[in-house]
Write a protein that holds these residues in place. Structure first.
Motif, PDB file in Angstrom:
ATOM      1  N   ASN A  79      72.752  48.071   2.373  1.00  0.00           N
ATOM      2  CA  ASN A  79      73.313  47.052   1.485  1.00  0.00           C
ATOM      3  C   ASN A  79      72.287  46.011   1.047  1.00  0.00           C
ATOM      4  OD1 ASN A  79      76.279  47.558   1.199  1.00  0.00           O
ATOM      5  ND2 ASN A  79      76.119  47.555   3.436  1.00  0.00           N
ATOM      6  N   TYR A  80      71.007  46.375   1.149  1.00  0.00           N
ATOM      7  CA  TYR A  80      69.948  45.409   0.887  1.00  0.00           C
ATOM      8  C   TYR A  80      68.858  46.017   0.010  1.00  0.00           C
ATOM      9  CZ  TYR A  80      72.263  43.139   4.763  1.00  0.00           C
ATOM     10  OH  TYR A  80      73.214  42.557   5.571  1.00  0.00           O
ATOM     11  N   PRO A  81      68.234  45.183  -0.828  1.00  0.00           N
ATOM     12  CA  PRO A  81      67.121  45.694  -1.635  1.00  0.00           C
ATOM     13  C   PRO A  81      65.939  46.113  -0.765  1.00  0.00           C
ATOM     14  CG  PRO A  81      67.880  43.570  -2.464  1.00  0.00           C
ATOM     15  CD  PRO A  81      68.522  43.777  -1.136  1.00  0.00           C
ATOM     16  N   MET A  82      65.199  47.075  -1.265  1.00  0.00           N
ATOM     17  CA  MET A  82      63.960  47.485  -0.595  1.00  0.00           C
ATOM     18  C   MET A  82      62.883  47.648  -1.654  1.00  0.00           C
ATOM     19  SD  MET A  82      65.215  50.064   2.413  1.00  0.00           S
ATOM     20  CE  MET A  82      63.706  49.797   3.356  1.00  0.00           C
ATOM     21  N   GLY A  83      61.650  47.535  -1.220  1.00  0.00           N
ATOM     22  CA  GLY A  83      60.570  47.603  -2.189  1.00  0.00           C
ATOM     23  C   GLY A  83      59.279  48.127  -1.594  1.00  0.00           C
ATOM     24  N   TRP A  84      58.346  48.385  -2.491  1.00  0.00           N
ATOM     25  CA  TRP A  84      56.995  48.766  -2.126  1.00  0.00           C
ATOM     26  C   TRP A  84      56.028  47.751  -2.726  1.00  0.00           C
ATOM     27  CZ3 TRP A  84      55.615  52.567   1.196  1.00  0.00           C
ATOM     28  CH2 TRP A  84      56.575  53.540   1.495  1.00  0.00           C
ATOM     29  N   PHE A  85      55.166  47.231  -1.886  1.00  0.00           N
ATOM     30  CA  PHE A  85      54.112  46.329  -2.312  1.00  0.00           C
ATOM     31  C   PHE A  85      52.773  47.020  -2.073  1.00  0.00           C
ATOM     32  CE2 PHE A  85      56.225  42.112  -2.727  1.00  0.00           C
ATOM     33  CZ  PHE A  85      57.493  42.463  -2.293  1.00  0.00           C
ATOM     34  N   ARG A  86      51.733  46.468  -2.671  1.00  0.00           N
ATOM     35  CA  ARG A  86      50.391  46.960  -2.371  1.00  0.00           C
ATOM     36  C   ARG A  86      49.406  45.805  -2.386  1.00  0.00           C
ATOM     37  NH1 ARG A  86      49.052  50.500  -7.860  1.00  0.00           N
ATOM     38  NH2 ARG A  86      48.766  48.733  -9.306  1.00  0.00           N
ATOM     39  N   GLN A  87      48.326  46.011  -1.656  1.00  0.00           N
ATOM     40  CA  GLN A  87      47.268  45.012  -1.625  1.00  0.00           C
ATOM     41  C   GLN A  87      45.924  45.711  -1.638  1.00  0.00           C
ATOM     42  OE1 GLN A  87      47.426  42.137   1.575  1.00  0.00           O
ATOM     43  NE2 GLN A  87      46.230  40.681   0.370  1.00  0.00           N
ATOM     44  N   ALA A  88      45.173  45.461  -2.682  1.00  0.00           N
ATOM     45  CA  ALA A  88      43.823  46.003  -2.808  1.00  0.00           C
ATOM     46  C   ALA A  88      42.837  44.985  -2.227  1.00  0.00           C
ATOM     47  CB  ALA A  88      43.504  46.272  -4.268  1.00  0.00           C
ATOM     48  N   PRO A  89      41.674  45.439  -1.829  1.00  0.00           N
ATOM     49  CA  PRO A  89      40.678  44.522  -1.248  1.00  0.00           C
ATOM     50  C   PRO A  89      40.361  43.367  -2.191  1.00  0.00           C
ATOM     51  CG  PRO A  89      40.027  46.790  -0.895  1.00  0.00           C
ATOM     52  CD  PRO A  89      41.217  46.839  -1.796  1.00  0.00           C
ATOM     53  N   GLY A  90      40.433  42.152  -1.667  1.00  0.00           N
ATOM     54  CA  GLY A  90      40.110  40.982  -2.457  1.00  0.00           C
ATOM     55  C   GLY A  90      41.175  40.546  -3.434  1.00  0.00           C
ATOM     56  N   LYS A  91      42.334  41.209  -3.388  1.00  0.00           N
ATOM     57  CA  LYS A  91      43.413  40.868  -4.318  1.00  0.00           C
ATOM     58  C   LYS A  91      44.673  40.465  -3.558  1.00  0.00           C
ATOM     59  CE  LYS A  91      41.890  43.735  -8.183  1.00  0.00           C
ATOM     60  NZ  LYS A  91      42.322  44.739  -9.201  1.00  0.00           N
ATOM     61  N   ALA A  92      45.551  39.779  -4.254  1.00  0.00           N
ATOM     62  CA  ALA A  92      46.809  39.375  -3.656  1.00  0.00           C
ATOM     63  C   ALA A  92      47.757  40.561  -3.554  1.00  0.00           C
ATOM     64  CB  ALA A  92      47.448  38.266  -4.488  1.00  0.00           C
ATOM     65  N   ARG A  93      48.667  40.473  -2.601  1.00  0.00           N
ATOM     66  CA  ARG A  93      49.688  41.503  -2.487  1.00  0.00           C
ATOM     67  C   ARG A  93      50.597  41.426  -3.696  1.00  0.00           C
ATOM     68  NH1 ARG A  93      52.719  42.179   3.205  1.00  0.00           N
ATOM     69  NH2 ARG A  93      50.514  42.244   3.785  1.00  0.00           N
ATOM     70  N   GLU A  94      50.951  42.580  -4.252  1.00  0.00           N
ATOM     71  CA  GLU A  94      51.811  42.601  -5.426  1.00  0.00           C
ATOM     72  C   GLU A  94      52.970  43.568  -5.238  1.00  0.00           C
ATOM     73  OE1 GLU A  94      50.163  44.240  -9.012  1.00  0.00           O
ATOM     74  OE2 GLU A  94      49.071  45.830  -7.957  1.00  0.00           O
ATOM     75  N   LEU A  95      54.068  43.244  -5.851  1.00  0.00           N
ATOM     76  CA  LEU A  95      55.228  44.122  -5.836  1.00  0.00           C
ATOM     77  C   LEU A  95      55.001  45.255  -6.826  1.00  0.00           C
ATOM     78  CD1 LEU A  95      58.141  44.773  -4.954  1.00  0.00           C
ATOM     79  CD2 LEU A  95      58.921  43.250  -6.777  1.00  0.00           C
ATOM     80  N   VAL A  96      55.089  46.460  -6.340  1.00  0.00           N
ATOM     81  CA  VAL A  96      54.880  47.645  -7.170  1.00  0.00           C
ATOM     82  C   VAL A  96      56.209  48.159  -7.713  1.00  0.00           C
ATOM     83  CG1 VAL A  96      54.082  50.036  -7.152  1.00  0.00           C
ATOM     84  CG2 VAL A  96      52.804  48.276  -5.902  1.00  0.00           C
ATOM     85  N   ALA A  97      57.191  48.274  -6.828  1.00  0.00           N
ATOM     86  CA  ALA A  97      58.492  48.804  -7.219  1.00  0.00           C
ATOM     87  C   ALA A  97      59.534  48.311  -6.237  1.00  0.00           C
ATOM     88  CB  ALA A  97      58.474  50.329  -7.249  1.00  0.00           C
TER      89      ALA A  97
END
Length: 125
Positions: free
Chosen positions: A31-49
């Motif tokens: 009953n809750y949203p789920m997601g995938w984030f990613r973090q590349a070297p030297g970059k901020a974590r970002e929401l992918v999907a």
């Protein structure tokens, strides 16, 4: 104890595909949203999907639209990320995340509450 465990990362050539899986345990996230984030070297974590609890709504970052697909299996407490046409700029550690907002409609712009340890995706040119 809530755990999110990612699998499926690895090394792939540009143009290839990978499928990431995330297994949740300790509680149900049906009953809750789920997601995938990613973090590349030297970059901020970002929401992918991200995906809503009932799979009706999805969100994709502009950089992955048309190439990545998120889906979930609530019966198995799993979420997946199919990644096609991978590019070297997709190289990052990918994290599975779950939100604690019951049937929340908004999928982005806030902090997710539970996180996995991450899986490395490396795309060679």
């Amino acid at each position: 104890q809530v755990q999110l465990v990612e699998s499926g990362g690895g090394l792939v050539q540009a143009g290839g595909s990978l499928r990431l899986s995330c297994a949740a345990s300790g509680r149900t996230f049906s009953n809750y949203p789920m997601g995938w984030f990613r973090q590349a070297p030297g970059k901020a974590r970002e929401l992918v999907a991200a995906i809503s609890w009932n799979s009706i709504r999805t969100y994709y970052a502009d950089s992955v639209k048309g190439r990545f697909t998120i889906n979930r299996d609530n019966a198995k407490n799993m979420v997946y990320l199919q990644m096609n046409s991978l590019k070297p700029e997709d190289t990052a550690v990918y994290y599975c995340a779950a939100d604690n907002g019951y049937r929340r409609e908004q999928l982005f712009g806030y902090h997710y509450d539970y996180w996995g340890q991450g899986t490395q995706v490396t795309v060679s040119s």
